[in-house]
Motif scaffolding. Structure first.
Motif, PDB file in Angstrom:
ATOM      1  N   UNK A  53      79.595  47.403  13.517  1.00  0.00           N
ATOM      2  CA  UNK A  53      78.573  48.258  12.915  1.00  0.00           C
ATOM      3  C   UNK A  53      78.109  47.600  11.620  1.00  0.00           C
ATOM      4  N   UNK A  54      76.928  46.990  11.646  1.00  0.00           N
ATOM      5  CA  UNK A  54      76.412  46.254  10.491  1.00  0.00           C
ATOM      6  C   UNK A  54      75.402  47.106   9.728  1.00  0.00           C
ATOM      7  N   UNK A  55      75.626  47.277   8.439  1.00  0.00           N
ATOM      8  CA  UNK A  55      74.677  47.966   7.577  1.00  0.00           C
ATOM      9  C   UNK A  55      73.751  46.936   6.931  1.00  0.00           C
ATOM     10  N   UNK A  56      72.455  47.176   7.056  1.00  0.00           N
ATOM     11  CA  UNK A  56      71.464  46.252   6.519  1.00  0.00           C
ATOM     12  C   UNK A  56      70.542  46.998   5.571  1.00  0.00           C
ATOM     13  N   UNK A  57      70.264  46.383   4.428  1.00  0.00           N
ATOM     14  CA  UNK A  57      69.314  46.928   3.458  1.00  0.00           C
ATOM     15  C   UNK A  57      68.188  45.927   3.272  1.00  0.00           C
ATOM     16  N   UNK A  58      66.964  46.428   3.218  1.00  0.00           N
ATOM     17  CA  UNK A  58      65.815  45.536   3.049  1.00  0.00           C
ATOM     18  C   UNK A  58      64.852  46.098   2.022  1.00  0.00           C
ATOM     19  N   UNK A  65      68.133  42.398   1.702  1.00  0.00           N
ATOM     20  CA  UNK A  65      68.714  42.356   0.368  1.00  0.00           C
ATOM     21  C   UNK A  65      70.225  42.549   0.373  1.00  0.00           C
ATOM     22  N   UNK A  66      70.749  43.049   1.468  1.00  0.00           N
ATOM     23  CA  UNK A  66      72.189  43.300   1.542  1.00  0.00           C
ATOM     24  C   UNK A  66      72.586  43.459   3.000  1.00  0.00           C
ATOM     25  N   UNK A  67      73.759  42.954   3.346  1.00  0.00           N
ATOM     26  CA  UNK A  67      74.319  43.182   4.678  1.00  0.00           C
ATOM     27  C   UNK A  67      75.828  43.361   4.542  1.00  0.00           C
ATOM     28  N   UNK A 175      75.021  34.860   8.491  1.00  0.00           N
ATOM     29  CA  UNK A 175      74.197  33.651   8.540  1.00  0.00           C
ATOM     30  C   UNK A 175      72.815  33.954   9.125  1.00  0.00           C
ATOM     31  N   UNK A 176      72.765  34.767  10.159  1.00  0.00           N
ATOM     32  CA  UNK A 176      71.472  35.138  10.746  1.00  0.00           C
ATOM     33  C   UNK A 176      70.590  35.854   9.706  1.00  0.00           C
ATOM     34  N   UNK A 177      71.203  36.715   8.891  1.00  0.00           N
ATOM     35  CA  UNK A 177      70.436  37.414   7.850  1.00  0.00           C
ATOM     36  C   UNK A 177      69.910  36.428   6.813  1.00  0.00           C
ATOM     37  N   UNK A 178      70.736  35.448   6.443  1.00  0.00           N
ATOM     38  CA  UNK A 178      70.296  34.431   5.486  1.00  0.00           C
ATOM     39  C   UNK A 178      69.148  33.606   6.061  1.00  0.00           C
ATOM     40  N   UNK A 179      69.265  33.217   7.324  1.00  0.00           N
ATOM     41  CA  UNK A 179      68.208  32.443   7.971  1.00  0.00           C
ATOM     42  C   UNK A 179      66.926  33.272   8.117  1.00  0.00           C
TER      43      UNK A 179
END
Length: 228
Positions: A53-58, A65-67, A175-179
């Motif tokens: 369960x990945x929390x993502x902020x944009x 901006x955050x994962x 890494x996917x979020x960084x890319x």
């Protein structure tokens, strides 16, 4: 985010939804994995498959901006949020006098002065309903961000289970979020079919909001009144 970036986000979110002081949105998404060899039961989510369960902020421009992708699929969104450094950062800033940095989340997250969630059971035409519509319009950006992320890196799609151990899956997600952010920085076009592959976490039961007297409820009510 720098103060300049925050101010730009506030302006963009306000022009889009009319809700003031919003600098970002959060949501959770399941990343499918094969059943791990240890603590297998913790990774079985409510949809019936094993996942992280990945929390993502944009922000307003779909920059991530955050994962936080450390937790098993059965983990509640509110637990991920409450144990995140993003929440700690926003809370510390709020206690130090920053009243102008708000994130938006769905009803699976706890209401607070710096994380606004929708009203429950809002009747059509009421200020609560108006707030919820504007809240949904603003928060749509994180849903689109997750859709683009998963379409760009299809190993994150639910029908493409990762065969790695959970710790490595966490690294892959990071890494996917960084890319993704690198793609945004260099203006690489978003995948056109991203919406097709969006697969967010379905919100769990609403979190207890601690009554109408809580700081978060007062903040939300004040904003809803101003939208009328």
């Amino acid at each position: 985010m720098s103060e300049e970036e925050k101010q730009q986000a506030r302006s963009k979110f306000y022009s889009r939804s009319g809700i003031p002081n919003v600098i970002g949105c959060i949501d959770g998404t399941h990343i499918a994995i094969y059943a791990p060899t240890t603590n297998k039961h913790l990774y079985l989510n409510r949809k019936g498959f094993f996942s992280i369960n990945a929390m993502i902020a944009c922000d307003h421009d779909m920059n991530i901006r955050f994962v936080d992708a450390r937790y098993a699929g059965s983990t509640h969104d509110s637990f991920v949020w409450n144990n995140s450094s993003l929440k700690a950062c926003l809370e510390a800033a709020h206690q130090n006098g920053d009243q102008n940095s708000i994130y938006l989340g769905d009803s699976g997250y706890p209401l607070s002065p710096y994380l606004l969630t929708p009203f429950r059971h809002a009747e059509s035409g009421t200020r609560e309903s108006i707030f919820n519509k504007k809240h949904s319009k603003a928060r749509n950006v994180v849903e689109r961000t997750i859709g683009v992320l998963k379409c760009r890196f299809r190993c994150l799609l639910s029908d493409r289970k990762m065969r790695y151990d959970p710790a490595k899956v966490t690294s892959v997600i990071n890494i996917c979020c960084a890319l993704h952010n690198i793609c945004k920085k260099f203006r690489i076009g978003d995948p056109e079919e991203a919406e097709t592959f969006f697969d967010a976490v379905v919100p769990l039961e609403p979190i207890n909001e601690n009554g109408n007297g809580s700081p978060g409820e007062r903040r939300r009510r004040q904003i809803a009144d101003a939208l009328m």
